[in-house]
Write a protein that holds these residues in place. Structure first.
Motif: not given
Lengths: 131, 88
Positions: A14-27, A116-127
């Protein structure tokens, strides 16, 4: 386990100005359960009949022998997902930029491997730096 | 904080040990390994959308039955989308 690990970095994301959503086929009765149990602060979206997973090219059909095994474990996907075909999404994590273009993609045929979530944070921060 | 990799590995080791609380039978574990190996060999994961592709738009209901659209979210900034199989 993965959602809880993502929850741990949600404030950084959130601090990087981004958001997360999780998507699943479950009801929704199951997404509600997971959301509450793990105290998530991001949404879990129900991808009814895997229409979105299909558009991302993530769908596979469970082989009959695995279907039977899962049923034996009480994993009745037809009931969880209203999905008689026993299709599932491969686990995947994407970063989409505000222009709608995919900037990071991780798709795993082996469901025991997740980025790793930390890798996702790193990629977002690069972006965000490259803007 | 341990990495997600460590946590997943720990769970996998506990499950595949056949010990409590999971009591996973050897044949069941072998069946699961076979299915994963077949999916890997199919090359399906390499056919999914990749870096540089345009992400499909979606509009789906969240856990509180509120409709959430990717277009709306992307107007506010980048979006992490995590696909997972389920609560089981």
């Amino acid at each position: 386990m993965e959602l809880e690990a993502l929850q741990e970095v949600h404030s950084e994301i959130r601090a990087l100005g981004a958001q997360i959503v999780a998507i699943t086929p479950e009801l929704e009765r199951y997404t509600r359960l997971v959301h509450g149990k793990s105290n998530l602060t991001f949404d879990i979206l129900t991808d009814l009949h895997l229409k979105t997973a299909e558009q991302f090219g993530l769908i596979y059909v469970l082989p009959d022998y695995l279907r039977e095994l899962y049923k034996g474990f009480g994993v009745t996907l037809d009931k969880f997902n209203d999905e008689p075909e026993y299709r599932l999404p491969m686990p995947a994590r994407y970063i989409i930029d505000s222009g709608g273009i995919i900037r990071a993609a991780n798709v795993n045929a082996d469901y025991t491997i997740r980025p790793e979530p930390s890798e996702t944070v790193r990629q977002l921060s690069e972006l965000q730096k490259s803007k | 904080m341990s990495s997600l990799r460590d946590r997943l590995d720990q769970y996998k080791a506990a499950f595949e040990s056949g010990a409590p609380p999971y009591h996973a039978p050897r044949e069941a574990i072998e069946t699961m390994h076979r299915a994963t190996a077949e999916l890997e060999a199919s090359g399906l994961a390499q056919k999914a959308l990749k870096v540089g592709d345009r992400a499909p738009e979606f509009s789906l209901f969240n856990q509180d039955h509120v409709e959430v659209s990717s277009g709306e979210l992307l107007r506010q900034g980048p979006l992490v989308v995590d696909f997972f199989r389920g609560h089981w």
